[in-house]
Design a protein around this motif. Structure first.
Motif, PDB file in Angstrom:
ATOM      1  N   GLU A   1      15.163  41.055  49.845  1.00  0.00           N
ATOM      2  CA  GLU A   1      14.076  40.721  48.809  1.00  0.00           C
ATOM      3  C   GLU A   1      12.861  40.691  49.288  1.00  0.00           C
ATOM      4  O   GLU A   1      11.865  41.292  48.723  1.00  0.00           O
ATOM      5  CB  GLU A   1      14.389  39.801  47.739  1.00  0.00           C
ATOM      6  N   ALA A   2      12.504  39.943  50.391  1.00  0.00           N
ATOM      7  CA  ALA A   2      11.228  39.709  51.032  1.00  0.00           C
ATOM      8  C   ALA A   2      10.783  41.051  51.651  1.00  0.00           C
ATOM      9  O   ALA A   2       9.581  41.140  51.898  1.00  0.00           O
ATOM     10  CB  ALA A   2      11.295  38.841  52.345  1.00  0.00           C
ATOM     11  N   LEU A   3      11.385  42.139  52.016  1.00  0.00           N
ATOM     12  CA  LEU A   3      11.124  43.505  52.250  1.00  0.00           C
ATOM     13  C   LEU A   3      10.159  44.151  51.127  1.00  0.00           C
ATOM     14  O   LEU A   3       9.610  45.128  51.500  1.00  0.00           O
ATOM     15  CB  LEU A   3      12.407  44.329  52.716  1.00  0.00           C
ATOM     16  N   LYS A   4      10.343  43.626  49.826  1.00  0.00           N
ATOM     17  CA  LYS A   4       9.602  44.346  48.909  1.00  0.00           C
ATOM     18  C   LYS A   4       8.358  43.466  48.391  1.00  0.00           C
ATOM     19  O   LYS A   4       7.605  43.610  47.536  1.00  0.00           O
ATOM     20  CB  LYS A   4      10.625  44.501  47.627  1.00  0.00           C
ATOM     21  N   ASN A   5       8.178  42.504  49.316  1.00  0.00           N
ATOM     22  CA  ASN A   5       6.947  41.594  49.052  1.00  0.00           C
ATOM     23  C   ASN A   5       5.591  42.397  49.550  1.00  0.00           C
ATOM     24  O   ASN A   5       5.478  43.061  50.294  1.00  0.00           O
ATOM     25  CB  ASN A   5       6.981  40.361  50.070  1.00  0.00           C
ATOM     26  N   PRO A   6       4.625  42.117  48.654  1.00  0.00           N
ATOM     27  CA  PRO A   6       3.098  42.861  48.770  1.00  0.00           C
ATOM     28  C   PRO A   6       2.720  42.495  50.205  1.00  0.00           C
ATOM     29  O   PRO A   6       2.026  43.045  50.701  1.00  0.00           O
ATOM     30  CB  PRO A   6       2.586  42.527  47.657  1.00  0.00           C
ATOM     31  N   ASP A   7       2.986  41.114  50.464  1.00  0.00           N
ATOM     32  CA  ASP A   7       2.512  40.428  51.743  1.00  0.00           C
ATOM     33  C   ASP A   7       3.172  41.226  53.059  1.00  0.00           C
ATOM     34  O   ASP A   7       4.257  40.948  53.292  1.00  0.00           O
ATOM     35  CB  ASP A   7       2.750  39.071  51.721  1.00  0.00           C
ATOM     36  N   GLU A   8       2.266  41.786  53.805  1.00  0.00           N
ATOM     37  CA  GLU A   8       2.692  42.446  54.972  1.00  0.00           C
ATOM     38  C   GLU A   8       3.273  41.359  55.890  1.00  0.00           C
ATOM     39  O   GLU A   8       4.612  41.808  56.690  1.00  0.00           O
ATOM     40  CB  GLU A   8       1.811  43.300  55.690  1.00  0.00           C
ATOM     41  N   THR A   9       2.652  40.293  56.123  1.00  0.00           N
ATOM     42  CA  THR A   9       3.351  39.396  57.104  1.00  0.00           C
ATOM     43  C   THR A   9       4.925  39.116  56.662  1.00  0.00           C
ATOM     44  O   THR A   9       5.743  38.545  57.498  1.00  0.00           O
ATOM     45  CB  THR A   9       2.632  38.038  57.106  1.00  0.00           C
TER      46      THR A   9
ATOM     47  N   GLN B   1       8.375  39.538  58.920  1.00  0.00           N
ATOM     48  CA  GLN B   1       9.177  38.542  59.325  1.00  0.00           C
ATOM     49  C   GLN B   1      10.327  38.853  58.912  1.00  0.00           C
ATOM     50  O   GLN B   1      11.381  38.627  59.704  1.00  0.00           O
ATOM     51  CB  GLN B   1       8.607  37.349  58.842  1.00  0.00           C
ATOM     52  N   ALA B   2      10.684  39.261  57.789  1.00  0.00           N
ATOM     53  CA  ALA B   2      11.884  39.606  57.089  1.00  0.00           C
ATOM     54  C   ALA B   2      12.633  40.797  57.880  1.00  0.00           C
ATOM     55  O   ALA B   2      13.720  40.717  58.368  1.00  0.00           O
ATOM     56  CB  ALA B   2      11.889  40.054  55.570  1.00  0.00           C
TER      57      ALA B   2
ATOM     58  N   ILE C   1      14.837  50.095  49.698  1.00  0.00           N
ATOM     59  CA  ILE C   1      15.178  48.777  50.546  1.00  0.00           C
ATOM     60  C   ILE C   1      13.856  48.451  51.228  1.00  0.00           C
ATOM     61  O   ILE C   1      13.378  47.287  51.051  1.00  0.00           O
ATOM     62  CB  ILE C   1      16.270  49.013  51.610  1.00  0.00           C
ATOM     63  N   GLN C   2      12.953  49.242  51.665  1.00  0.00           N
ATOM     64  CA  GLN C   2      11.693  48.929  52.154  1.00  0.00           C
ATOM     65  C   GLN C   2      10.444  49.751  51.672  1.00  0.00           C
ATOM     66  O   GLN C   2      10.134  50.689  52.200  1.00  0.00           O
ATOM     67  CB  GLN C   2      11.689  49.233  53.775  1.00  0.00           C
ATOM     68  N   PRO C   3      10.222  49.560  50.399  1.00  0.00           N
ATOM     69  CA  PRO C   3       9.399  50.397  49.566  1.00  0.00           C
ATOM     70  C   PRO C   3       7.952  50.307  50.258  1.00  0.00           C
ATOM     71  O   PRO C   3       7.044  51.375  50.028  1.00  0.00           O
ATOM     72  CB  PRO C   3       9.301  49.472  48.306  1.00  0.00           C
ATOM     73  N   TYR C   4       7.529  49.648  51.291  1.00  0.00           N
ATOM     74  CA  TYR C   4       6.126  49.716  51.857  1.00  0.00           C
ATOM     75  C   TYR C   4       6.149  50.606  53.242  1.00  0.00           C
ATOM     76  O   TYR C   4       5.233  50.742  53.864  1.00  0.00           O
ATOM     77  CB  TYR C   4       5.530  48.285  52.111  1.00  0.00           C
ATOM     78  N   SER C   5       7.409  51.130  53.443  1.00  0.00           N
ATOM     79  CA  SER C   5       7.409  51.921  54.620  1.00  0.00           C
ATOM     80  C   SER C   5       6.736  53.049  54.678  1.00  0.00           C
ATOM     81  O   SER C   5       6.989  54.012  54.120  1.00  0.00           O
ATOM     82  CB  SER C   5       8.922  52.302  55.105  1.00  0.00           C
ATOM     83  N   LEU C   6       5.357  53.184  55.220  1.00  0.00           N
ATOM     84  CA  LEU C   6       4.663  54.242  55.194  1.00  0.00           C
ATOM     85  C   LEU C   6       5.215  55.413  56.078  1.00  0.00           C
ATOM     86  O   LEU C   6       5.044  56.684  55.723  1.00  0.00           O
ATOM     87  CB  LEU C   6       3.295  53.962  55.973  1.00  0.00           C
ATOM     88  N   VAL C   7       5.978  55.288  57.080  1.00  0.00           N
ATOM     89  CA  VAL C   7       6.515  56.306  57.823  1.00  0.00           C
ATOM     90  C   VAL C   7       7.509  57.192  57.125  1.00  0.00           C
ATOM     91  O   VAL C   7       7.624  58.243  56.945  1.00  0.00           O
ATOM     92  CB  VAL C   7       7.344  55.904  59.191  1.00  0.00           C
ATOM     93  N   ASN C   8       8.492  56.275  56.016  1.00  0.00           N
ATOM     94  CA  ASN C   8       9.313  57.255  55.230  1.00  0.00           C
ATOM     95  C   ASN C   8       8.498  57.704  54.192  1.00  0.00           C
ATOM     96  O   ASN C   8       8.858  58.908  53.710  1.00  0.00           O
ATOM     97  CB  ASN C   8      10.447  56.251  54.628  1.00  0.00           C
ATOM     98  N   GLN C   9       7.489  57.149  53.575  1.00  0.00           N
ATOM     99  CA  GLN C   9       6.933  57.976  52.668  1.00  0.00           C
ATOM    100  C   GLN C   9       6.210  59.292  53.249  1.00  0.00           C
ATOM    101  O   GLN C   9       6.085  60.245  52.611  1.00  0.00           O
ATOM    102  CB  GLN C   9       5.692  57.005  52.141  1.00  0.00           C
ATOM    103  N   LYS C  10       5.739  59.167  54.659  1.00  0.00           N
ATOM    104  CA  LYS C  10       4.893  60.246  55.150  1.00  0.00           C
ATOM    105  C   LYS C  10       6.041  61.412  55.601  1.00  0.00           C
ATOM    106  O   LYS C  10       5.849  62.760  55.297  1.00  0.00           O
ATOM    107  CB  LYS C  10       4.279  59.833  56.524  1.00  0.00           C
ATOM    108  N   LEU C  11       7.304  60.857  55.961  1.00  0.00           N
ATOM    109  CA  LEU C  11       8.353  61.864  56.220  1.00  0.00           C
ATOM    110  C   LEU C  11       8.822  62.643  54.737  1.00  0.00           C
ATOM    111  O   LEU C  11       9.199  63.777  54.957  1.00  0.00           O
ATOM    112  CB  LEU C  11       9.585  61.443  56.722  1.00  0.00           C
TER     113      LEU C  11
END
Length: 156
Positions: free
Chosen positions: A11-19, A23-24, A137-147
């Motif tokens: 769940e923390a992987l979806k948190n808007p806070d990058e930190t 950590q998660a 699972i990791q909605p903020y993953s820029l690398v997957n968005q780019k790919l």
């Protein structure tokens, strides 16, 4: 593994806070690497050192031994998938990614690897689907968005 703890990390992987997300992510990787205790961790560490020094055949043998001894050790399968991908054996990597995901459906690293394998094999629709599963699972993953965007461009 404590499923409540893992659920909270996922769940923390979806948190808007990058930190919080970072950590998660680190805690999940640590859990996955330590799933089989010291023995599994040492074997993975040895295989990584072998890979880093260019001894991929020995690393493959070590990881294959580990996957036979610990069939439910998702990270052993994932590390071997990474090894196969790094030496261009995409079909073998793909197979190991699928085993990893079967054992641990939330393994975003294996889902990402699955997408990379499909892309390397020119199966861009399947790659997009894998990267989207990783993004769930990791909605903020820029690398997957780019790919995903790169694969969409290759389809058009």
């Amino acid at each position: 593994m404590d499923s409540l703890f893992v659920s909270s990390l996922l769940e923390a992987l979806k948190n808007p806070d990058e930190t919080v997300r970072d950590q998660a992510t680190k805690k999940l990787w640590r859990l996955w690497y330590q799933q089989k205790g010291i023995y599994g961790l040492e074997m993975i560490d040895r295989s990584q050192k072998l890979m880093d020094s260019g001894h991929t055949d020995e690393a493959e043998a070590l990881l294959t031994q580990l996957t036979h001894e610990q069939r439910d050790f998702a990270e052993a399968w994932n590390r071997r998938a990474y090894l196969y991908y790094s030496i261009g054996k995409y079909e073998k990597s793909l197979a190991d990614c699928l085993v990893t995901i079967q054992i641990n459906p939330f393994h975003f690293g294996a889902l990402h690897g699955l997408g990379l394998c499909y892309a390397a094999l020119g199966e861009y629709s399947k790659a997009i689907a894998a990267f989207r599963r990783a993004l769930a699972i990791q909605p903020y993953s820029l690398v997957n968005q780019k790919l995903i965007l790169e694969c969409l461009l290759r389809l058009s």
